[in-house]
Design a protein around this motif. Structure first.
Motif, PDB file in Angstrom:
ATOM      1  N   MET A  46       2.410  -5.222  45.644  1.00 27.60           N
ATOM      2  CA  MET A  46       1.925  -4.172  46.531  1.00 27.60           C
ATOM      3  C   MET A  46       0.415  -4.264  46.764  1.00 27.60           C
ATOM      4  SD  MET A  46       1.836  -0.638  44.305  1.00 27.60           S
ATOM      5  CE  MET A  46       3.581  -0.679  43.959  1.00 27.60           C
ATOM      6  N   PHE A  47      -0.289  -5.000  45.880  1.00 29.44           N
ATOM      7  CA  PHE A  47      -1.724  -5.190  46.063  1.00 29.44           C
ATOM      8  C   PHE A  47      -2.023  -6.003  47.317  1.00 29.44           C
ATOM      9  CE2 PHE A  47      -5.479  -7.967  45.216  1.00 29.44           C
ATOM     10  CZ  PHE A  47      -6.453  -6.996  45.256  1.00 29.44           C
ATOM     11  N   ASP A  48      -1.053  -6.792  47.767  1.00 28.52           N
ATOM     12  CA  ASP A  48      -1.258  -7.626  48.955  1.00 28.52           C
ATOM     13  C   ASP A  48      -1.693  -6.800  50.157  1.00 28.52           C
ATOM     14  OD1 ASP A  48      -0.515  -9.748  47.428  1.00 28.52           O
ATOM     15  OD2 ASP A  48       1.495  -9.966  48.291  1.00 28.52           O
ATOM     16  N   ALA A  49      -1.117  -5.600  50.287  1.00 26.69           N
ATOM     17  CA  ALA A  49      -1.457  -4.741  51.424  1.00 26.69           C
ATOM     18  C   ALA A  49      -2.919  -4.316  51.364  1.00 26.69           C
ATOM     19  CB  ALA A  49      -0.550  -3.511  51.438  1.00 26.69           C
ATOM     20  N   LEU A  50      -3.371  -3.950  50.168  1.00 29.11           N
ATOM     21  CA  LEU A  50      -4.773  -3.558  50.002  1.00 29.11           C
ATOM     22  C   LEU A  50      -5.694  -4.753  50.215  1.00 29.11           C
ATOM     23  CD1 LEU A  50      -6.907  -1.453  49.218  1.00 29.11           C
ATOM     24  CD2 LEU A  50      -6.489  -2.036  46.813  1.00 29.11           C
ATOM     25  N   TRP A  51      -5.302  -5.905  49.697  1.00 31.87           N
ATOM     26  CA  TRP A  51      -6.117  -7.105  49.830  1.00 31.87           C
ATOM     27  C   TRP A  51      -6.312  -7.482  51.293  1.00 31.87           C
ATOM     28  CZ3 TRP A  51      -9.643  -9.561  47.350  1.00 31.87           C
ATOM     29  CH2 TRP A  51      -9.972 -10.875  47.668  1.00 31.87           C
ATOM     30  N   LYS A  52      -5.265  -7.330  52.098  1.00 34.75           N
ATOM     31  CA  LYS A  52      -5.349  -7.667  53.514  1.00 34.75           C
ATOM     32  C   LYS A  52      -6.337  -6.760  54.246  1.00 34.75           C
ATOM     33  CE  LYS A  52      -0.734  -9.690  53.956  1.00 34.75           C
ATOM     34  NZ  LYS A  52       0.637  -9.527  54.518  1.00 34.75           N
ATOM     35  N   MET A  53      -6.488  -5.526  53.767  1.00 32.70           N
ATOM     36  CA  MET A  53      -7.445  -4.602  54.375  1.00 32.70           C
ATOM     37  C   MET A  53      -8.878  -4.888  53.922  1.00 32.70           C
ATOM     38  SD  MET A  53      -5.602  -0.852  54.403  1.00 32.70           S
ATOM     39  CE  MET A  53      -4.937  -0.890  52.737  1.00 32.70           C
ATOM     40  N   VAL A  54      -9.026  -5.274  52.665  1.00 30.55           N
ATOM     41  CA  VAL A  54     -10.357  -5.420  52.069  1.00 30.55           C
ATOM     42  C   VAL A  54     -10.955  -6.802  52.285  1.00 30.55           C
ATOM     43  CG1 VAL A  54     -11.624  -5.398  49.893  1.00 30.55           C
ATOM     44  CG2 VAL A  54      -9.894  -3.647  50.339  1.00 30.55           C
ATOM     45  N   ALA A  55     -10.141  -7.845  52.172  1.00 28.07           N
ATOM     46  CA  ALA A  55     -10.650  -9.219  52.210  1.00 28.07           C
ATOM     47  C   ALA A  55     -11.515  -9.534  53.431  1.00 28.07           C
ATOM     48  CB  ALA A  55      -9.484 -10.202  52.120  1.00 28.07           C
ATOM     49  N   PRO A  56     -11.124  -9.103  54.651  1.00 29.03           N
ATOM     50  CA  PRO A  56     -11.930  -9.456  55.821  1.00 29.03           C
ATOM     51  C   PRO A  56     -13.346  -8.892  55.822  1.00 29.03           C
ATOM     52  CG  PRO A  56      -9.725  -8.793  56.485  1.00 29.03           C
ATOM     53  CD  PRO A  56      -9.877  -8.414  55.048  1.00 29.03           C
ATOM     54  N   VAL A  57     -13.575  -7.804  55.080  1.00 29.74           N
ATOM     55  CA  VAL A  57     -14.901  -7.175  55.107  1.00 29.74           C
ATOM     56  C   VAL A  57     -15.697  -7.438  53.833  1.00 29.74           C
ATOM     57  CG1 VAL A  57     -14.178  -5.378  56.701  1.00 29.74           C
ATOM     58  CG2 VAL A  57     -13.955  -4.983  54.249  1.00 29.74           C
ATOM     59  N   LEU A  58     -15.141  -8.246  52.931  1.00 31.34           N
ATOM     60  CA  LEU A  58     -15.875  -8.575  51.716  1.00 31.34           C
ATOM     61  C   LEU A  58     -17.114  -9.388  52.043  1.00 31.34           C
ATOM     62  CD1 LEU A  58     -13.178  -9.625  49.075  1.00 31.34           C
ATOM     63  CD2 LEU A  58     -14.592  -7.579  49.050  1.00 31.34           C
ATOM     64  N   ASP A  59     -18.180  -9.118  51.308  1.00 30.19           N
ATOM     65  CA  ASP A  59     -19.366  -9.958  51.412  1.00 30.19           C
ATOM     66  C   ASP A  59     -18.949 -11.378  51.033  1.00 30.19           C
ATOM     67  OD1 ASP A  59     -21.756 -11.305  49.826  1.00 30.19           O
ATOM     68  OD2 ASP A  59     -22.644  -9.884  51.221  1.00 30.19           O
ATOM     69  N   PRO A  60     -19.283 -12.369  51.858  1.00 32.11           N
ATOM     70  CA  PRO A  60     -18.854 -13.751  51.573  1.00 32.11           C
ATOM     71  C   PRO A  60     -19.239 -14.242  50.183  1.00 32.11           C
ATOM     72  CG  PRO A  60     -19.745 -13.595  53.788  1.00 32.11           C
ATOM     73  CD  PRO A  60     -20.023 -12.282  53.128  1.00 32.11           C
ATOM     74  N   LEU A  61     -20.439 -13.870  49.713  1.00 34.45           N
ATOM     75  CA  LEU A  61     -20.867 -14.297  48.388  1.00 34.45           C
ATOM     76  C   LEU A  61     -20.012 -13.661  47.306  1.00 34.45           C
ATOM     77  CD1 LEU A  61     -24.762 -14.209  48.791  1.00 34.45           C
ATOM     78  CD2 LEU A  61     -23.265 -16.208  48.752  1.00 34.45           C
ATOM     79  N   THR A  62     -19.591 -12.408  47.542  1.00 31.95           N
ATOM     80  CA  THR A  62     -18.719 -11.732  46.587  1.00 31.95           C
ATOM     81  C   THR A  62     -17.344 -12.380  46.577  1.00 31.95           C
ATOM     82  OG1 THR A  62     -19.888  -9.619  46.874  1.00 31.95           O
ATOM     83  CG2 THR A  62     -17.654  -9.524  45.962  1.00 31.95           C
ATOM     84  N   ALA A  63     -16.809 -12.670  47.758  1.00 38.82           N
ATOM     85  CA  ALA A  63     -15.467 -13.241  47.869  1.00 38.82           C
ATOM     86  C   ALA A  63     -15.360 -14.562  47.116  1.00 38.82           C
ATOM     87  CB  ALA A  63     -15.116 -13.436  49.343  1.00 38.82           C
ATOM     88  N   GLN A  64     -16.440 -15.344  47.113  1.00 33.32           N
ATOM     89  CA  GLN A  64     -16.421 -16.643  46.437  1.00 33.32           C
ATOM     90  C   GLN A  64     -16.310 -16.514  44.922  1.00 33.32           C
ATOM     91  OE1 GLN A  64     -19.959 -18.747  47.650  1.00 33.32           O
ATOM     92  NE2 GLN A  64     -19.428 -18.667  49.825  1.00 33.32           N
ATOM     93  N   LYS A  65     -16.590 -15.345  44.414  1.00 33.97           N
ATOM     94  CA  LYS A  65     -16.624 -15.149  42.959  1.00 33.97           C
ATOM     95  C   LYS A  65     -15.354 -14.486  42.417  1.00 33.97           C
ATOM     96  CE  LYS A  65     -21.621 -14.687  43.357  1.00 33.97           C
ATOM     97  NZ  LYS A  65     -22.782 -13.755  43.333  1.00 33.97           N
ATOM     98  N   ILE A  66     -14.345 -14.338  43.262  1.00 35.49           N
ATOM     99  CA  ILE A  66     -13.100 -13.682  42.859  1.00 35.49           C
ATOM    100  C   ILE A  66     -12.074 -14.730  42.447  1.00 35.49           C
ATOM    101  CG2 ILE A  66     -11.187 -12.221  43.620  1.00 35.49           C
ATOM    102  CD1 ILE A  66     -13.119 -10.860  45.547  1.00 35.49           C
ATOM    103  N   ALA A  67     -11.474 -14.522  41.275  1.00 41.77           N
ATOM    104  CA  ALA A  67     -10.428 -15.415  40.785  1.00 41.77           C
ATOM    105  C   ALA A  67      -9.195 -14.585  40.450  1.00 41.77           C
ATOM    106  CB  ALA A  67     -10.903 -16.160  39.544  1.00 41.77           C
TER     107      ALA A  67
END
Length: 294
Positions: free
Chosen positions: A174-195
């Motif tokens: 169910m996290f996929d739905a939230l991720w789809k909303m959040v991922a596009p607006v994440l700061d690119p530098l922050t997104a690179q640090k997510i595992a």
């Protein structure tokens, strides 16, 4: 882990702007370089972000530095530093299953409180933290994107180049739905640090062992395993904001980390012994001012 350094000319340009704005005495070269890195060396952008951050810290940081929700009810949140990685970076652990508060502002305040705590524990050559987010207990009540977006805003605007690694453990479908909303607006530098990490011992051990020594590795594996057990989870109490708890550490007996209730089957919920020793040597003012909100 040192901060990237930029040409002295750029640092001088930033200092000139900050002097004109009346903020120069509030920064050092390390902070200036951190903001320059966040803005890819762009002096104008770094200056704007720095001034905005300094104004925010002056006007908006909680005083005293305490999570009011946790001061009233320790079950509100479960997010705190628990140890240090191989680079000396403070490691924060959080789990949804032990957090009863799902509203925006208290969660933002707790994140700020936790980030400031982590910063206070950093050595002279450390500038970043690691965050392990255990998704055990994540449900429909957590699908509001506001808190995730607020965290991204804190990282990108007020705490740039502070996040070293963000590990998402056991995110449900169910996290996929939230991720789809959040991922596009994440700061690119922050997104690179997510595992992302699966919640099985082998996957966690493989990822954690890359970054953690054995002390912290075992603490994390035990903590995550215990938090999947409702009975063990229910025995946990973290009172890190209580003045009668962490406190000033003038007396070892004052620390809840050393009381019997701090351990569940021999596992200390406050973190590794290395973390407990570090907090004991660096008492925070907000830890001594809990009574303002009790």
């Amino acid at each position: 882990m040192t901060v990237d350094t930029h040409p002295a000319e750029k640092v001088a340009e930033v200092k000139k702007v900050l002097q004109q704005e009346g903020w120069l005495e509030k920064v050092d070269d390390v902070m200036i370089n951190r903001f320059l890195t966040a803005d890819s060396g762009n002096v104008g952008h770094a200056c704007k972000r720095l001034v905005k951050t300094l104004k925010w810290r002056s006007e908006s940081l909680p005083d005293p530095m305490v999570c009011k929700a946790c001061a009233k009810d320790y079950k509100s949140h479960y997010m705190h530093p628990v140890g240090f990685d191989k680079l000396g970076r403070p490691v924060i652990y959080s789990v949804f299953a032990l957090a009863s508060d799902h509203t925006l502002q208290p969660n933002v305040e707790h994140m700020i409180h936790c980030f400031e705590h982590a910063i206070s524990l950093m050595g002279p050559d450390v500038s970043k933290w690691v965050w392990i987010a255990d998704f055990n207990g994540f449900g429909f009540k957590n699908l509001n994107p506001q808190i995730a977006l607020a965290a991204n805003n804190l990282f990108s605007v007020y705490y740039p180049e502070r996040l070293g690694l963000f590990v998402i453990v056991g995110a449900p479908r169910m996290f996929d739905a939230l991720w789809k909303m959040v991922a596009p607006v994440l700061d690119p530098l922050t997104a690179q640090k997510i595992a992302f990490c699966k919640k099985d011992p082998e996957s966690m051990k493989k990822l954690f062992s890359e970054h953690f020594d054995d002390e912290l590795l075992q603490w994390c594996l035990t903590e995550i395993a215990q938090n999947t057990d409702k009975t063990l989870r229910g025995q946990k109490k973290y009172a890190g904001t209580d003045v009668s708890g962490w406190g000033s550490f003038e007396n070892m007996d004052e620390s809840p980390a050393l009381r019997p209730e701090s351990s569940v089957e021999g596992h200390n919920v406050y973190g590794t012994q290395s973390l407990i020793n570090a907090v004991r040597s660096k008492p925070l003012e907000w830890q001594r001012l809990f009574h303002h909100y009790s």
